[in-house]
Design a protein around this motif. Structure first.
Motif, mmCIF file in Angstrom:
data_model
loop_
_atom_site.group_PDB
_atom_site.id
_atom_site.type_symbol
_atom_site.label_atom_id
_atom_site.label_comp_id
_atom_site.label_asym_id
_atom_site.label_seq_id
_atom_site.Cartn_x
_atom_site.Cartn_y
_atom_site.Cartn_z
ATOM 1 N N ALA A 72 60.851 64.761 13.920
ATOM 2 C CA ALA A 72 60.460 63.363 13.730
ATOM 3 C C ALA A 72 59.147 63.234 12.969
ATOM 4 O O ALA A 72 58.882 62.203 12.339
ATOM 5 N N GLU A 73 58.330 64.289 12.997
ATOM 6 C CA GLU A 73 57.039 64.242 12.319
ATOM 7 C C GLU A 73 57.179 64.196 10.802
ATOM 8 O O GLU A 73 56.204 63.919 10.104
ATOM 9 N N SER A 74 58.382 64.442 10.302
ATOM 10 C CA SER A 74 58.618 64.272 8.869
ATOM 11 C C SER A 74 58.461 62.810 8.459
ATOM 12 O O SER A 74 58.219 62.508 7.282
ATOM 13 N N ILE A 75 58.588 61.902 9.420
ATOM 14 C CA ILE A 75 58.466 60.460 9.164
ATOM 15 C C ILE A 75 57.178 59.895 9.757
ATOM 16 O O ILE A 75 56.448 59.154 9.091
ATOM 17 N N PRO A 81 46.249 63.271 20.152
ATOM 18 C CA PRO A 81 45.557 62.394 21.117
ATOM 19 C C PRO A 81 44.388 61.644 20.505
ATOM 20 O O PRO A 81 44.107 60.501 20.880
ATOM 21 N N ALA A 82 43.716 62.264 19.534
ATOM 22 C CA ALA A 82 42.562 61.625 18.892
ATOM 23 C C ALA A 82 42.947 60.375 18.111
ATOM 24 O O ALA A 82 42.084 59.559 17.772
ATOM 25 N N ASP A 83 44.237 60.204 17.832
ATOM 26 C CA ASP A 83 44.699 59.024 17.096
ATOM 27 C C ASP A 83 44.693 57.769 17.959
ATOM 28 O O ASP A 83 44.870 56.657 17.445
ATOM 29 N N GLY A 84 44.535 57.954 19.273
ATOM 30 C CA GLY A 84 44.464 56.800 20.163
ATOM 31 C C GLY A 84 45.791 56.107 20.392
ATOM 32 O O GLY A 84 45.825 54.919 20.752
ATOM 33 N N ILE A 85 46.879 56.810 20.190
ATOM 34 C CA ILE A 85 48.222 56.249 20.394
ATOM 35 C C ILE A 85 48.760 56.746 21.736
ATOM 36 O O ILE A 85 48.708 57.946 22.020
ATOM 37 N N ARG A 92 58.177 56.348 21.282
ATOM 38 C CA ARG A 92 58.986 55.295 20.656
ATOM 39 C C ARG A 92 59.107 55.530 19.153
ATOM 40 O O ARG A 92 60.204 55.440 18.586
ATOM 41 N N ARG A 93 57.995 55.847 18.514
ATOM 42 C CA ARG A 93 58.018 56.087 17.071
ATOM 43 C C ARG A 93 58.876 57.292 16.722
ATOM 44 O O ARG A 93 59.654 57.264 15.754
ATOM 45 N N GLU A 94 58.719 58.354 17.489
ATOM 46 C CA GLU A 94 59.468 59.570 17.198
ATOM 47 C C GLU A 94 60.964 59.370 17.477
ATOM 48 O O GLU A 94 61.812 59.899 16.748
ATOM 49 N N LYS A 95 61.279 58.613 18.513
ATOM 50 C CA LYS A 95 62.686 58.321 18.804
ATOM 51 C C LYS A 95 63.309 57.537 17.654
ATOM 52 O O LYS A 95 64.433 57.837 17.220
ATOM 53 N N GLU A 96 62.598 56.556 17.162
ATOM 54 C CA GLU A 96 63.093 55.758 16.036
ATOM 55 C C GLU A 96 63.317 56.649 14.813
ATOM 56 O O GLU A 96 64.324 56.516 14.105
ATOM 57 N N ALA A 97 62.389 57.554 14.577
ATOM 58 C CA ALA A 97 62.523 58.479 13.449
ATOM 59 C C ALA A 97 63.732 59.390 13.621
ATOM 60 O O ALA A 97 64.490 59.639 12.671
ATOM 61 N N LEU A 116 69.397 67.321 21.062
ATOM 62 C CA LEU A 116 68.475 68.454 21.229
ATOM 63 C C LEU A 116 67.031 67.979 21.294
ATOM 64 O O LEU A 116 66.227 68.467 22.101
ATOM 65 N N TRP A 117 66.679 67.008 20.433
ATOM 66 C CA TRP A 117 65.322 66.463 20.447
ATOM 67 C C TRP A 117 65.034 65.775 21.777
ATOM 68 O O TRP A 117 63.976 65.995 22.388
ATOM 69 N N GLU A 118 65.956 64.959 22.239
ATOM 70 C CA GLU A 118 65.768 64.235 23.499
ATOM 71 C C GLU A 118 65.676 65.211 24.680
ATOM 72 O O GLU A 118 64.870 65.027 25.595
ATOM 73 N N GLU A 119 66.485 66.244 24.630
ATOM 74 C CA GLU A 119 66.456 67.279 25.666
ATOM 75 C C GLU A 119 65.074 67.924 25.745
ATOM 76 O O GLU A 119 64.536 68.163 26.835
ATOM 77 N N TYR A 120 64.503 68.209 24.579
ATOM 78 C CA TYR A 120 63.167 68.804 24.535
ATOM 79 C C TYR A 120 62.124 67.823 25.071
ATOM 80 O O TYR A 120 61.245 68.205 25.864
ATOM 81 N N GLU A 121 62.211 66.582 24.648
ATOM 82 C CA GLU A 121 61.249 65.578 25.083
ATOM 83 C C GLU A 121 61.254 65.400 26.601
ATOM 84 O O GLU A 121 60.209 65.256 27.227
#
Length: 219
Positions: A72-75, A81-85, A92-97, A116-121
């Motif tokens: 998902a980080e491709s998007i 953590p320093a980003d304050g998100i 939510r953002r990564e799921k959408e991606a 597979l992504w959801e399983e990891y999360e």
């Protein structure tokens, strides 16, 4: 329904972005020539290939999860953590991606990528938990490499502190033990010095990590 060739190419190009997304944690620490997300995912997949003797663990599934876990980080980029998100917003953002990426692929393969992504999360399986171990181990191994290559011994200690006591699989625990031994011992026992400078002899007591730094700085 199978994806069109155009959508598959778009998917491949998006995944290719991972080669150009730097790992944020290293950037924030002022590390030079930081690895990309793709670099990280590739070595994790190789590590998963090396998992052995872990009961009923499905090694092939571990390899797949390693290849998908940060896709998902491709998007959305590598959110730190320093980003304050918040964790919830990050998810939510990564799921959408991932829904977008898996939708481009379509069919059973697209569904598998998302699952597979959801399983990891969710860390919902033994394989997901094992890959979480690999994620942490690759981070401390990379920290050790940066300390060696950039003459920063001990300066990335917080990455080691954040993972102490958090490894669960015997194979990975043994790797951590050996890494800590290398980090605590004399530089001449560090295989990275021989990898970067193949002419270095293992029994040469005069060779240290500063020699590696000099070599990489002049290249």
């Amino acid at each position: 329904m199978a994806a069109s060739r155009g959508k598959l190419l778009e998917f491949m190009m998006l995944v290719g972005q991972l080669k150009r997304v730097p790992r944020t944690g290293w950037v924030l620490r002022g590390v030079q020539n930081v690895e990309s997300v793709a670099d990280h995912m590739y070595r994790m997949a190789i590590m998963a290939f090396l998992l052995d003797g872990e009961g009923d663990l499905n090694r092939d599934k571990c390899i797949k999860i390693a290849l998908v876990h940060d896709m998902a980080e491709s998007i959305v980029g590598d959110i730190a953590p320093a980003d304050g998100i918040s964790k919830e917003e990050k998810h939510r953002r990564e799921k959408e991606a991932m829904l977008h990426l898996s939708g481009l692929v379509g069919g059973e393969v697209g569904q598998e990528l998302y699952s597979l992504w959801e399983e990891y999360e969710q860390e919902s399986t033994a394989e997901a938990k094992a890959v979480k171990d690999l994620d942490k181990f690759d981070m401390v191994l990379q920290a050790f490499e940066y300390e060696t290559l950039q003459n920063r011994h001990g300066q990335l200690q917080d990455f080691f502190n954040s993972t102490r006591g958090k490894f669960h699989y015997p194979s990975v625990q043994s790797w951590v033990e050996e890494l800590n031994r290398l980090r605590d011992n004399d530089d001449t026992d560090n295989p990275l010095t021989r990898i970067v400078n193949p002419s270095t002899k293992r029994d040469d007591p005069s060779f240290t990590s500063s020699d590696v730094q000099d070599k990489t700085s002049s290249s």
